[in-house]
Enzyme design. Structure first.
Site, PDB file in Angstrom:
ATOM      1  N   ILE A 718      42.158  48.906  44.393  1.00 27.68           N
ATOM      2  CA  ILE A 718      42.167  48.534  45.807  1.00 27.68           C
ATOM      3  C   ILE A 718      41.541  47.167  46.023  1.00 27.68           C
ATOM      4  O   ILE A 718      41.472  46.684  47.143  1.00 27.68           O
ATOM      5  CB  ILE A 718      41.457  49.591  46.685  1.00 27.68           C
ATOM      6  CG1 ILE A 718      40.058  49.896  46.146  1.00 27.68           C
ATOM      7  CG2 ILE A 718      42.286  50.838  46.794  1.00 27.68           C
ATOM      8  CD1 ILE A 718      39.266  50.835  47.027  1.00 27.68           C
ATOM      9  N   GLY A 719      41.063  46.547  44.985  1.00 27.61           N
ATOM     10  CA  GLY A 719      40.494  45.224  45.179  1.00 27.61           C
ATOM     11  C   GLY A 719      39.900  44.687  43.895  1.00 27.61           C
ATOM     12  O   GLY A 719      39.582  45.448  42.974  1.00 27.61           O
ATOM     13  N   GLY A 721      37.024  41.779  42.371  1.00 31.29           N
ATOM     14  CA  GLY A 721      35.950  40.868  42.719  1.00 31.29           C
ATOM     15  C   GLY A 721      35.411  40.190  41.483  1.00 31.29           C
ATOM     16  O   GLY A 721      35.952  40.361  40.387  1.00 31.29           O
ATOM     17  N   GLY A 724      33.868  42.854  39.048  1.00 26.20           N
ATOM     18  CA  GLY A 724      34.735  43.883  38.499  1.00 26.20           C
ATOM     19  C   GLY A 724      35.797  44.256  39.503  1.00 26.20           C
ATOM     20  O   GLY A 724      35.930  43.621  40.542  1.00 26.20           O
ATOM     21  N   LYS A 740      33.703  51.109  41.365  1.00 28.28           N
ATOM     22  CA  LYS A 740      33.696  49.711  40.972  1.00 28.28           C
ATOM     23  C   LYS A 740      33.477  49.635  39.478  1.00 28.28           C
ATOM     24  O   LYS A 740      32.401  49.968  38.979  1.00 28.28           O
ATOM     25  CB  LYS A 740      32.588  48.971  41.719  1.00 28.28           C
ATOM     26  CG  LYS A 740      32.542  47.510  41.385  1.00 28.28           C
ATOM     27  CD  LYS A 740      31.982  46.726  42.539  1.00 28.28           C
ATOM     28  CE  LYS A 740      32.330  45.267  42.414  1.00 28.28           C
ATOM     29  NZ  LYS A 740      31.965  44.530  43.610  1.00 28.28           N
ATOM     30  N   ASP A 840      25.333  37.935  48.284  1.00 33.43           N
ATOM     31  CA  ASP A 840      26.763  37.630  48.368  1.00 33.43           C
ATOM     32  C   ASP A 840      27.345  38.176  49.675  1.00 33.43           C
ATOM     33  O   ASP A 840      28.385  38.857  49.687  1.00 33.43           O
ATOM     34  CB  ASP A 840      27.504  38.203  47.157  1.00 33.43           C
ATOM     35  CG  ASP A 840      28.927  37.642  47.035  1.00 33.43           C
ATOM     36  OD1 ASP A 840      29.245  36.679  47.772  1.00 33.43           O
ATOM     37  OD2 ASP A 840      29.704  38.167  46.221  1.00 33.43           O
TER      38      ASP A 840
END
Ligand SMILES: *[C@@H]1O[C@H](CO)[C@@H](O)[C@H](O)[C@H]1NC(C)=O
Ligand SMILES: *[C@@H]1O[C@H](CO)[C@@H](O)[C@H](O)[C@H]1NC(C)=O
Ligand SMILES: *[C@@H]1O[C@H](CO)[C@@H](O)[C@H](O)[C@H]1NC(C)=O
Ligand SMILES: *[C@@H]1O[C@H](CO)[C@@H](O)[C@H](O)[C@H]1NC(C)=O
Ligand SMILES: *[C@@H]1O[C@H](CO)[C@@H](O)[C@H](O)[C@H]1NC(C)=O
Length: 950
Positions: A718-719, A721, A724, A740, A840
């Site tokens: 789903i994403g 970064g 990871g 994650k 972040d």
């Protein structure tokens, strides 16, 4: 006044034009030539349009006044006029000359020597005058393709020299005069495409020289006269599309020169006379769409020149005669919709010419004959709706020209032949409703031209092969009613032109892939009666052409995505018999195209949208729905007015944000430092093969997650970064988590490991409404991952980047988001000891739940990912959010987060990233002036009035 004058001028001009030719000829002697010229000019003068342009040569010309008489003769270069002997017209050819007029003004008596009169493709109207019979030498008369009306004058019978008579394509009515039968030299008679009625006169049988007879497309009735059998020179007999009844006269079998016999679309009954078999010249025999019964005469096998045989839509019974196999030139054989039974002829493709063979909707039995299985010429094969049987997998399928094949609803068995992939032209393959077994062969992917594939209602098993991705021409795919299993492969992504997809009634499982949202042309989607689970992907909302969506009888859960309301063409929606919960999104009220809806048997709650389709839809089995609908409890009136007091914050959004930033800073400076003691010794870190810290049993969770994500299959990603990739996993308990997966660098040295694990433990303790809950950590030789709660709406960045989503974030929601993030930061900086710095903060790390409540994700992980955790570190953070001082000193303090927060708050107000804004700002406005109103997210309405009030 001016109009009157111009009218007079026009009138005078016309008088001059009309009178001058007459004057010019007043002095001529009355030779035949001059009377022909007069007649022609009179006729021309009667034309309604100015199309005489074509006929400019038909006039008296002053420049030739020295020899007016020679010039006045039509034989001297008048367009379309030919003369046999000087001074006598024998041919008038004005085909396609744009004439708008009638034949009444043409004095036929003036043309005693006329042999050819060709006036086709003009706009002649009104009746054909009987005086036409005075053209006693006429051989050729063509009045076709005009608008002539009235009857065919019986006086035609006097034109006894006539060889060709074409009156076709007019508006003639009445019946065919029997006097036509007197034209004994006639070789072509065309009366087709008129409105003629009555019977075909038997006298036509006297036309011994007739070669073609065209009477088609009229309203002729009665039976075909047997006398036509005496037209022994006849090659073409076309009677199609009339109301002819009775049976086909056996005498037609005497027409030994007959090549084309078209009797289709009449009411002919009785049997096909076996004498038809005598027509050795026959090439094209078309008897379709009648009520012919009895069996096909075996004598038909004698038509050795036959290329086309059309017998469809009759009541023919018995078996197809084996003799048809003798027809070596047969190219098209249409036998559909009869009552034919028995086996197909063995040698049906004996000549190797058969292209189109259609025999659907009969009662045929037995296997596909061998001659057809190897018939390379085949183009179109329709055999659906019969009782054919046999093993379909045997050899059937390598045809270079095959374009359409439909074998649906027979009793074929066996597996789907991989040979279908060797048909390079194949556009349609339908083998629905048979007893096919085995799995779909991957070789099907070689039939790359295929547009329609229907393998529904068989016993197919296994998975849908990934090779489906090669079928990029596919418009329609129907695999319903099989036992296909596994998930829907992501390879479906390449089927971009798909308009119709039915995978219902199979055993497909896992989630409905979000790539379905890319099918921009789809109008029918049915995934019902499978084992699909998890939520309905919101991407389906992109399917703006979808008119029917059926996801019923699955195990879908969670809320109905509000994006579904974007489907503005949706008419039928069925999501019944799932485990859907939550509210029906309010914006469903705007789905005006909906006519039929079924939401029954879910766990939906709250008000039913105020929309006719919903009010009349099937809603039962949802106990907590409410509304003004029969059988449903009324809703409690509870005002959900938005807190108007929030609006004042919008008044000075920039100022408001700055205040918030300062508030956070102030709290940072003076806030009390609450030290919550961490009980660090409460559990021993267990060093197993799977190492974990979590609220669950680590090993079980590890295995569950590996399984739920299919070993981190990209399908579940789903994403991505820096640290990871994130995956969505559904645990056996039913709860959904975000996983994650960390880059492998984490498994560092043992020394830093202890400290790292302590930090994770600290993060596990955090409970704050605006901070995503870390639920565990697993480490294994292969994978290390963090397990978080799953936040439905995804990241703020992705929502702000989509117009439709961003519009839903109104100003009060945006204030709520900024406040929520401030709360989260305040908590981590001041209520945790030691303080936890995010490092972040960016719109990518702010997630939104269903109510658009912000949840800060990845807290502390930036530090965790560098286990040698000193405060001096390599630069973390996202470009555009990094405090300038950090960029230079790399010193980590809470203030870094505060700077990033400020950038984030501005982004929420502006709808785009500060960095993007600054770069466009510095390039666009030279003097540095910028209006406040231009800073706001332009997608939302401005609140001018509110600004002024304050
Ligand atoms: C006049 O007549 C002659 C023959 O008589 C012909 O060749 C010529 O084309 C005519 N001129 C015009 C303008 O029609
Ligand atoms: C006459 O005019 C029509 C159009 O009005 C044109 O199509 C046709 O070709 C012309 N015929 C001759 C013989 O010039
Ligand atoms: C067929 O037509 C020819 C002329 O084309 C004619 O001589 C002959 O008589 C016709 N046949 C019959 C049987 O009338
Ligand atoms: C009819 O067939 C005969 C022999 O088959 C042939 O001689 C004759 O020319 C044909 N007539 C026409 C009009 O084709
Ligand atoms: C055969 O069928 C194809 C496909 O329907 C069609 O395009 C073609 O015209 C047909 N051929 C003949 C000779 O009728």
């Amino acid at each position: 006044m001016r109009t009157m004058r111009s009218f007079l001028a026009y009138f005078l001009l016309c008088v001059h034009l009309v009178s001058s030719p007459n004057n010019a000829f007043a002095s001529f002697s009355s030779s035949s030539s001059s009377s022909e010229a007069k007649a022609l000019l009179k006729w021309k003068g009667s034309f309604q349009n100015q199309s005489q342009n074509n006929l400019t040569s038909w006039t008296y010309s002053p420049s030739n006044s020295t020899n007016p008489r020679a010039n006045a003769s039509p034989c001297n270069g008048w367009t379309g006029i030919s003369c046999k002997t000087i001074g006598s017209v024998n041919r008038i050819n004005l085909s396609n000359s744009g004439i708008q007029g009638t034949l009444r003004e043409l004095s036929f008596l003036s043309f005693p020597n006329l042999e050819y009169l060709e006036l086709s493709f003009n706009e002649l109207h009104d009746a054909i005058p009987p005086q036409i019979s005075s053209l006693s030498k006429l051989i050729y008369l063509d009045l076709s393709s005009n608008h002539l009306s009235g009857q065919v004058p019986p006086e035609f019978g006097l034109l006894t020299k006539l060889e060709v008579l074409h009156l076709n394509d007019n508006k003639l009515n009445g019946s065919i005069p029997h006097e036509i039968g007197q034209l004994k030299f006639l070789s072509e008679l065309a009366l087709s495409q008129n409105s003629l009625e009555g019977v075909i006169p038997a006298s036509l049988g006297n036309l011994n020289n007739l070669i073609s007879l065209f009477l088609h497309q009229n309203q002729l009735s009665g039976s075909i006269p047997a006398s036509l059998g005496s037209l022994s020179n006849l090659t073409t007999l076309n009677l199609h599309r009339n109301q002819l009844s009775g049976s086909i006269p056996p005498s037609l079998g005497d027409l030994t020169n007959l090549t084309f016999l078209f009797l289709y679309q009449n009411n002919l009954s009785g049997t096909i006379p076996e004498q038809i078999g005598n027509l050795k010249s026959m090439v094209d025999l078309e008897l379709a769409m009648n009520q012919l019964n009895g069996s096909i005469p075996p004598s038909i096998g004698g038509l050795s020149n036959l290329v086309f045989l059309y017998l469809r839509d009759n009541q023919l019974s018995g078996s197809i005669p084996q003799e048809i196999g003798n027809l070596k030139k047969l190219t098209v054989l249409e036998l559909d919709t009869n009552q034919l039974s028995g086996h197909l002829p063995q040698n049906i493709c004996r000549g190797g010419s058969l292209q189109n063979f259609t025999a659907n909707s009969n009662q045929l039995t037995g296997p596909i004959p061998k001659s057809m299985k190897i018939c390379k010429s085949l183009v179109r094969v329709y055999l659906q709706d019969n009782h054919l049987t046999g093993n379909i997998s045997e050899e059937f399928g390598a045809y270079p020209h095959l374009y359409i094949v439909d074998l649906s609803r027979n009793n074929f068995y066996g597996e789907i032949s991989p040979m279908w992939g060797l048909c390079p032209q194949l556009a349609t393959l339908r083998i629905a409703g048979n007893n096919l077994t085995g799995s779909i062969p991957p070789e099907i992917g070689n039939a790359t031209q295929i547009q329609a594939l229907d393998l529904s209602s068989n016993g197919l098993v296994g998975v849908i092969p990934n090779e489906i991705r090669s079928l990029t021409s596919l418009l329609s795919l129907n695999l319903k009613g099989n036992q296909l299993s596994g998930h829907m492969p992501s390879e479906f992504d390449s089927l971009k032109d798909l308009e119709y997809l039915d995978l219902s009634t199979n055993r497909l499982n896992e989630s409905i892939p979000s790539i379905l949202g890319n099918f921009s042309k789809i109008h029918y989607l049915n995934l019902s009666n499978n084992k699909f689970s998890q939520e309905i992907p919101f991407q389906l909302g992109n399917l703006v052409h979808l008119s029917q969506l059926d996801l019923s009888y699955n195990s879908l859960e969670d809320q109905i995505p509000s994006e579904i309301s974007q489907m503005q063409s949706l008419e039928i929606l069925n999501i019944s018999h799932n485990n859907l919960s939550g509210l029906i999104p309010k914006n469903f009220e705007q789905m005006h195209s909906l006519v039929q809806i079924d939401l029954s048997y879910n766990q939906l709650q709250g008000p039913v949208p105020n929309n006719k389709a919903f009010q009349e839809g099937a809603l039962e089995g949802n106990e907590r729905l409410c509304g003004n609908v029969a059988g449903i409890q009324p809703c409690n009136k509870h005002s959900s007015k938005t807190d108007r007091r929030h609006l004042f914050l919008i008044v000075f959004p920039i100022l408001g944000t700055l205040l918030l930033v300062h508030a956070v800073l102030a709290i940072a400076l003076v806030g009390k430092r609450r030290k919550t003691e961490q009980d660090t010794g409460q559990s021993d870190v267990q060093h197993k093969e799977v190492f974990s810290i979590s609220e669950f049993d680590g090993r079980i969770m590890y295995e569950e997650i590996i399984k739920a994500t299919n070993d981190f299959d990209a399908l579940y990603c789903i994403g991505k970064g820096r640290s990871g990739s994130a995956y969505k996993a559904k645990l056996i308990s039913g709860s959904i988590v975000a996983v994650k997966k960390l880059h492998p660098t984490l498994d560092g040295e043992e020394t830093s490991r202890k400290e790292f694990l302590n930090e994770i433990r600290a993060l596990l303790e955090i409970r704050h409404r605006n901070i995503v809950k870390l639920r565990g950590f697993c480490s294994h030789a292969h994978h290390s991952f963090l397990v978080y709660e799953y936040i439905e709406k995804g990241s703020l960045a992705s929502i702000l980047s989509k117009e439709y989503e961003a519009n839903k974030l109104d100003w009060s929601t945006r204030v709520r988001i900024v406040k929520g993030v401030a709360h989260a930061l305040s908590y981590m900086h001041h209520d945790c000891s030691p303080p936890i710095v995010h490092r972040d903060i960016s719109s990518n790390n702010i997630l939104l739940d269903y109510e658009y409540e912000p949840v800060v994700s990845d807290f502390g992980t930036a530090k965790l990912l560098n286990p040698d955790s000193s405060n001096w570190t390599a630069r973390a953070g996202t470009y555009g959010y990094i405090a300038p001082e950090l960029a230079y000193t790399m010193k980590v303090t809470e203030k870094c987060d505060v700077y990033s927060f400020g950038a984030l708050a501005l982004e929420v107000i502006m709808g785009r990233q500060l960095a993007d804004f600054m770069s466009s700002f510095s390039t666009s406005s030279a003097n540095g002036d910028i209006l406040l109103k231009d800073v706001f997210d332009q997608r939302l309405p401005l609140l001018h009035r509110k600004l002024r009030m304050n």
